[in-house]
Enzyme design. Sequence first.
Site, PDB file in Angstrom:
ATOM      1  N   GLY A 171      -7.893   9.155  -7.245  1.00 32.08           N
ATOM      2  CA  GLY A 171      -7.717   7.799  -6.754  1.00 32.08           C
ATOM      3  C   GLY A 171      -6.317   7.315  -7.028  1.00 32.08           C
ATOM      4  CB  SER A 172      -4.011   6.623  -8.987  1.00 24.39           C
ATOM      5  OG  SER A 172      -4.597   6.949 -10.224  1.00 24.39           O
ATOM      6  CG  HIS A 173      -5.694   5.345  -3.385  1.00 21.82           C
ATOM      7  ND1 HIS A 173      -6.166   6.540  -3.881  1.00 21.82           N
ATOM      8  CD2 HIS A 173      -6.636   4.897  -2.523  1.00 21.82           C
ATOM      9  CE1 HIS A 173      -7.337   6.804  -3.324  1.00 21.82           C
ATOM     10  NE2 HIS A 173      -7.654   5.818  -2.493  1.00 21.82           N
ATOM     11  CB  ALA A 174      -5.334  -0.578  -3.360  1.00 21.85           C
ATOM     12  NE  ARG A 184      -9.431   2.232  -4.293  1.00 22.01           N
ATOM     13  CZ  ARG A 184     -10.341   1.878  -3.389  1.00 22.01           C
ATOM     14  NH1 ARG A 184     -11.169   2.755  -2.920  1.00 22.01           N
ATOM     15  NH2 ARG A 184     -10.362   0.671  -2.910  1.00 22.01           N
TER      16      ARG A 184
END
Length: 150
Positions: free
Chosen positions: A50-53, A98
């Site tokens: 993840g580590s994105h929106a 997230r």
Amino acid sequence: MPLNDCRIIELPKITDPRGNLTFVEGGNHIPFDIKRVYYLYDVPGGSDRGSHAHRNLHQFIIAMSGSFDIVLDDGERQRRFHLNRSYYGLYICPMMWRTLDNFSSGGVCMVLASAVYDPADYIRDHDEFMHLVHAKKGGDLNHPLETPHR
């Protein structure tokens, strides 16, 4: 959308001695129609995903096997969810940063999405995400959420 709009949703569970059955109907059990399904597996221990929106994408995430955590950040607050049952899932609304971590051995994460893959919908830089969140709250029309900011 605030963090409170993201929530755990219990899915129907039909119990049978031959094996249980759970199903998901878009627009019924989850608040969007399903346009894409993908899954993560063989995630190495200690890794995160993840580590994105997403600007506009709605998602519903289920731990099909094993367990993992999802940390959501709306730009003001963070909340950690632990998924470990295949009949529960986490609804994630747009504009929510997230990160998925703490995968158990054999963990499988299935994602139901409201749209097909669109790289322009991703926000991969947390500083950019924070800028967009605060611009929207301040009413800055020069940075609409629907337009990719590069």
